[in-house]
Design a protein around this motif. Sequence first.
Motif, PDB file in Angstrom:
ATOM      1  N   TYR A 232     -60.855  43.439  77.214  1.00 30.95           N
ATOM      2  CA  TYR A 232     -60.501  44.903  76.416  1.00 30.95           C
ATOM      3  C   TYR A 232     -61.241  44.922  75.423  1.00 30.95           C
ATOM      4  O   TYR A 232     -61.340  43.936  74.426  1.00 30.95           O
ATOM      5  CB  TYR A 232     -59.085  45.152  76.300  1.00 30.95           C
ATOM      6  N   PRO A 233     -61.907  46.169  74.924  1.00 27.61           N
ATOM      7  CA  PRO A 233     -62.667  46.275  73.808  1.00 27.61           C
ATOM      8  C   PRO A 233     -61.527  46.061  72.768  1.00 27.61           C
ATOM      9  O   PRO A 233     -60.374  46.213  72.675  1.00 27.61           O
ATOM     10  CB  PRO A 233     -63.152  47.752  73.627  1.00 27.61           C
ATOM     11  N   ARG A 234     -61.856  45.817  71.391  1.00 27.40           N
ATOM     12  CA  ARG A 234     -61.034  45.936  70.405  1.00 27.40           C
ATOM     13  C   ARG A 234     -60.581  47.365  69.800  1.00 27.40           C
ATOM     14  O   ARG A 234     -61.578  48.225  69.989  1.00 27.40           O
ATOM     15  CB  ARG A 234     -61.523  45.008  69.286  1.00 27.40           C
ATOM     16  N   GLN A 235     -59.377  47.395  69.450  1.00 31.37           N
ATOM     17  CA  GLN A 235     -58.811  48.780  68.925  1.00 31.37           C
ATOM     18  C   GLN A 235     -58.792  49.897  69.866  1.00 31.37           C
ATOM     19  O   GLN A 235     -58.830  50.914  69.285  1.00 31.37           O
ATOM     20  CB  GLN A 235     -59.462  49.095  67.742  1.00 31.37           C
ATOM     21  N   LEU A 236     -58.470  49.415  70.926  1.00 32.20           N
ATOM     22  CA  LEU A 236     -58.020  50.467  71.872  1.00 32.20           C
ATOM     23  C   LEU A 236     -56.491  50.830  71.659  1.00 32.20           C
ATOM     24  O   LEU A 236     -55.892  49.858  71.452  1.00 32.20           O
ATOM     25  CB  LEU A 236     -58.088  50.067  73.563  1.00 32.20           C
ATOM     26  N   GLN A 237     -56.326  52.252  71.697  1.00 33.16           N
ATOM     27  CA  GLN A 237     -54.757  52.317  71.183  1.00 33.16           C
ATOM     28  C   GLN A 237     -53.863  52.446  72.293  1.00 33.16           C
ATOM     29  O   GLN A 237     -54.282  52.499  73.551  1.00 33.16           O
ATOM     30  CB  GLN A 237     -54.742  53.877  70.759  1.00 33.16           C
ATOM     31  N   ILE A 238     -52.906  51.716  72.374  1.00 29.58           N
ATOM     32  CA  ILE A 238     -51.778  51.302  73.205  1.00 29.58           C
ATOM     33  C   ILE A 238     -50.590  52.179  73.219  1.00 29.58           C
ATOM     34  O   ILE A 238     -50.249  53.071  74.090  1.00 29.58           O
ATOM     35  CB  ILE A 238     -51.507  49.860  73.321  1.00 29.58           C
ATOM     36  N   GLY A 239     -49.943  52.189  72.025  1.00 31.30           N
ATOM     37  CA  GLY A 239     -48.820  52.905  71.598  1.00 31.30           C
ATOM     38  C   GLY A 239     -48.107  52.827  70.555  1.00 31.30           C
ATOM     39  O   GLY A 239     -48.678  52.262  69.637  1.00 31.30           O
ATOM     40  N   THR A 240     -46.760  53.084  70.359  1.00 28.59           N
ATOM     41  CA  THR A 240     -46.082  53.522  69.193  1.00 28.59           C
ATOM     42  C   THR A 240     -44.707  52.321  69.405  1.00 28.59           C
ATOM     43  O   THR A 240     -44.068  52.458  70.312  1.00 28.59           O
ATOM     44  CB  THR A 240     -45.342  54.784  68.790  1.00 28.59           C
ATOM     45  N   VAL A 241     -44.387  51.562  68.448  1.00 30.59           N
ATOM     46  CA  VAL A 241     -43.198  50.741  68.580  1.00 30.59           C
ATOM     47  C   VAL A 241     -41.919  51.572  68.119  1.00 30.59           C
ATOM     48  O   VAL A 241     -42.046  52.486  67.238  1.00 30.59           O
ATOM     49  CB  VAL A 241     -43.396  49.617  67.273  1.00 30.59           C
ATOM     50  N   THR A 242     -41.125  51.250  69.133  1.00 29.79           N
ATOM     51  CA  THR A 242     -39.951  52.390  68.902  1.00 29.79           C
ATOM     52  C   THR A 242     -38.552  51.065  68.442  1.00 29.79           C
ATOM     53  O   THR A 242     -37.672  51.885  68.106  1.00 29.79           O
ATOM     54  CB  THR A 242     -39.588  52.998  70.394  1.00 29.79           C
ATOM     55  N   GLU A 243     -38.801  50.062  68.887  1.00 31.54           N
ATOM     56  CA  GLU A 243     -37.865  49.142  68.539  1.00 31.54           C
ATOM     57  C   GLU A 243     -38.168  47.687  68.474  1.00 31.54           C
ATOM     58  O   GLU A 243     -39.022  47.295  69.047  1.00 31.54           O
ATOM     59  CB  GLU A 243     -36.517  49.120  69.660  1.00 31.54           C
ATOM     60  N   VAL A 244     -37.638  46.657  67.462  1.00 28.22           N
ATOM     61  CA  VAL A 244     -37.844  45.437  67.420  1.00 28.22           C
ATOM     62  C   VAL A 244     -36.751  44.662  67.641  1.00 28.22           C
ATOM     63  O   VAL A 244     -35.818  44.767  67.144  1.00 28.22           O
ATOM     64  CB  VAL A 244     -38.631  45.039  66.116  1.00 28.22           C
ATOM     65  N   ILE A 245     -36.736  43.852  68.600  1.00 30.82           N
ATOM     66  CA  ILE A 245     -35.671  43.053  68.986  1.00 30.82           C
ATOM     67  C   ILE A 245     -35.934  41.248  69.120  1.00 30.82           C
ATOM     68  O   ILE A 245     -37.242  41.042  69.538  1.00 30.82           O
ATOM     69  CB  ILE A 245     -35.219  43.450  70.672  1.00 30.82           C
ATOM     70  N   SER A 246     -34.918  40.539  69.006  1.00 26.32           N
ATOM     71  CA  SER A 246     -35.126  39.168  68.741  1.00 26.32           C
ATOM     72  C   SER A 246     -35.072  38.609  70.315  1.00 26.32           C
ATOM     73  O   SER A 246     -34.090  39.100  71.045  1.00 26.32           O
ATOM     74  CB  SER A 246     -34.005  38.513  67.918  1.00 26.32           C
ATOM     75  N   GLU A 247     -35.908  37.724  70.562  1.00 30.46           N
ATOM     76  CA  GLU A 247     -35.506  36.778  71.793  1.00 30.46           C
ATOM     77  C   GLU A 247     -34.361  36.102  71.813  1.00 30.46           C
ATOM     78  O   GLU A 247     -33.843  35.690  70.768  1.00 30.46           O
ATOM     79  CB  GLU A 247     -36.862  36.025  71.971  1.00 30.46           C
ATOM     80  N   SER A 248     -34.003  35.696  72.967  1.00 32.21           N
ATOM     81  CA  SER A 248     -32.833  34.880  73.152  1.00 32.21           C
ATOM     82  C   SER A 248     -32.635  33.707  72.453  1.00 32.21           C
ATOM     83  O   SER A 248     -31.741  32.903  72.125  1.00 32.21           O
ATOM     84  CB  SER A 248     -32.170  34.662  74.263  1.00 32.21           C
ATOM     85  N   ASP A 249     -33.902  33.002  72.620  1.00 32.20           N
ATOM     86  CA  ASP A 249     -34.361  31.685  72.016  1.00 32.20           C
ATOM     87  C   ASP A 249     -34.176  31.606  70.472  1.00 32.20           C
ATOM     88  O   ASP A 249     -34.230  30.641  69.835  1.00 32.20           O
ATOM     89  CB  ASP A 249     -35.757  31.090  72.356  1.00 32.20           C
ATOM     90  N   GLY A 250     -34.355  32.813  69.827  1.00 31.43           N
ATOM     91  CA  GLY A 250     -34.051  32.789  68.408  1.00 31.43           C
ATOM     92  C   GLY A 250     -35.425  32.780  67.669  1.00 31.43           C
ATOM     93  O   GLY A 250     -35.593  32.610  66.243  1.00 31.43           O
ATOM     94  N   LEU A 251     -36.492  32.444  68.328  1.00 35.73           N
ATOM     95  CA  LEU A 251     -37.623  31.821  67.662  1.00 35.73           C
ATOM     96  C   LEU A 251     -38.835  32.945  67.459  1.00 35.73           C
ATOM     97  O   LEU A 251     -39.585  33.086  66.595  1.00 35.73           O
ATOM     98  CB  LEU A 251     -38.233  30.548  68.497  1.00 35.73           C
ATOM     99  N   THR A 252     -38.715  33.899  68.621  1.00 35.94           N
ATOM    100  CA  THR A 252     -39.879  34.840  68.751  1.00 35.94           C
ATOM    101  C   THR A 252     -38.932  36.328  68.766  1.00 35.94           C
ATOM    102  O   THR A 252     -37.845  36.347  68.956  1.00 35.94           O
ATOM    103  CB  THR A 252     -40.783  34.844  69.809  1.00 35.94           C
ATOM    104  N   MET A 253     -39.912  37.187  68.777  1.00 33.21           N
ATOM    105  CA  MET A 253     -39.242  38.772  68.734  1.00 33.21           C
ATOM    106  C   MET A 253     -40.422  39.488  69.794  1.00 33.21           C
ATOM    107  O   MET A 253     -41.328  38.939  70.056  1.00 33.21           O
ATOM    108  CB  MET A 253     -39.251  39.283  67.471  1.00 33.21           C
ATOM    109  N   TYR A 254     -39.935  40.724  70.187  1.00 31.00           N
ATOM    110  CA  TYR A 254     -40.668  41.457  71.011  1.00 31.00           C
ATOM    111  C   TYR A 254     -40.336  42.869  70.406  1.00 31.00           C
ATOM    112  O   TYR A 254     -39.254  43.187  70.042  1.00 31.00           O
ATOM    113  CB  TYR A 254     -40.533  41.082  72.417  1.00 31.00           C
ATOM    114  N   ALA A 255     -41.230  43.737  70.752  1.00 31.23           N
ATOM    115  CA  ALA A 255     -41.199  45.054  70.072  1.00 31.23           C
ATOM    116  C   ALA A 255     -41.445  46.046  71.530  1.00 31.23           C
ATOM    117  O   ALA A 255     -41.962  45.835  72.558  1.00 31.23           O
ATOM    118  CB  ALA A 255     -42.345  45.593  69.341  1.00 31.23           C
ATOM    119  N   ILE A 256     -40.417  47.148  71.509  1.00 27.59           N
ATOM    120  CA  ILE A 256     -40.416  48.109  72.558  1.00 27.59           C
ATOM    121  C   ILE A 256     -41.499  49.045  72.524  1.00 27.59           C
ATOM    122  O   ILE A 256     -41.627  49.364  71.165  1.00 27.59           O
ATOM    123  CB  ILE A 256     -39.256  48.728  72.886  1.00 27.59           C
ATOM    124  N   ILE A 257     -42.521  49.304  73.337  1.00 25.57           N
ATOM    125  CA  ILE A 257     -43.592  50.194  72.985  1.00 25.57           C
ATOM    126  C   ILE A 257     -43.703  51.497  73.754  1.00 25.57           C
ATOM    127  O   ILE A 257     -43.363  51.563  75.175  1.00 25.57           O
ATOM    128  CB  ILE A 257     -44.957  49.299  73.128  1.00 25.57           C
TER     129      ILE A 257
END
Length: 281
Positions: A232-257
Amino acid sequence: MKNFIKSAAFKALAAVALFLVGIMIYAASTGGVATIPATITGAIVTPLQSLGAGISNGFHNFIGIFTDSNTLKKENNKLQDEINHLRKNQVELDELRRMNEYYRQYLELKELNPDYKFADCRIIAVDTNNKYGNFTINVGMLSGVKVGQPVISPEGLVGKVYEVGMNYANVRTILDPATQVPAYVSRADSGGVTGGSLSLAKDGKMRLNYLPRNNGVAPGDYVITSGKGEIYPRQLQIGTVTEVISESDGLTMYAIIEPFADIRNLTNVFVITNFEGKSAE
């Protein structure tokens, strides 16, 4: 003599004489005896004439109803034809406006990305058995389309090609878990990989996975392609973050887009068939 006067014959003669005298008096007052038969005839004929005139007028009125009805029907058909013509013109005008806007956006994309080569195309079918909005486009190998090429709209990334025919191609959208795109949040410069899920796809949303903790990502941030992997070319727009949530392992997070492209209501898209920095095939 007295007996004759009292007889029936005398009475009959007297009645006739009185009748004749009456006729003479009436004739003298009207100017002729002929008016009596005429009067009698008129008394008989006039009602018949009136009845005939009434029937004639009624017939003409009856015929007039059908004549007026046929005239109104012809006028109604003429008006309906005019309405249909106007509707057709409006549809054609709307299509011209839509295509004009489409090509305006195409030219803007070319101007902003002069190194891109596009195949502009129309969506001709949507996979109704697929929960992620995957679809078919009307271009294929004859237009330089290949498996793995990105598919975009003027608003942003839509997905990528996963199957190609001579004059068609199937596209897997970014809502599909099988479509994974290296991406990052532009403001926080924190990256990860996009992915989909059935529950999120129902709402037209997706995820940005593998975000480190303390990433600084917040609702409202923009997610764009990182260009890693050179697919994929760099800087193609994908979307907007609506929420940021911690993963169950507590080590990483994910964002809802929420994608910029309205995935389920697209009609035209572009396939990026080549761009500067694309990996060699």
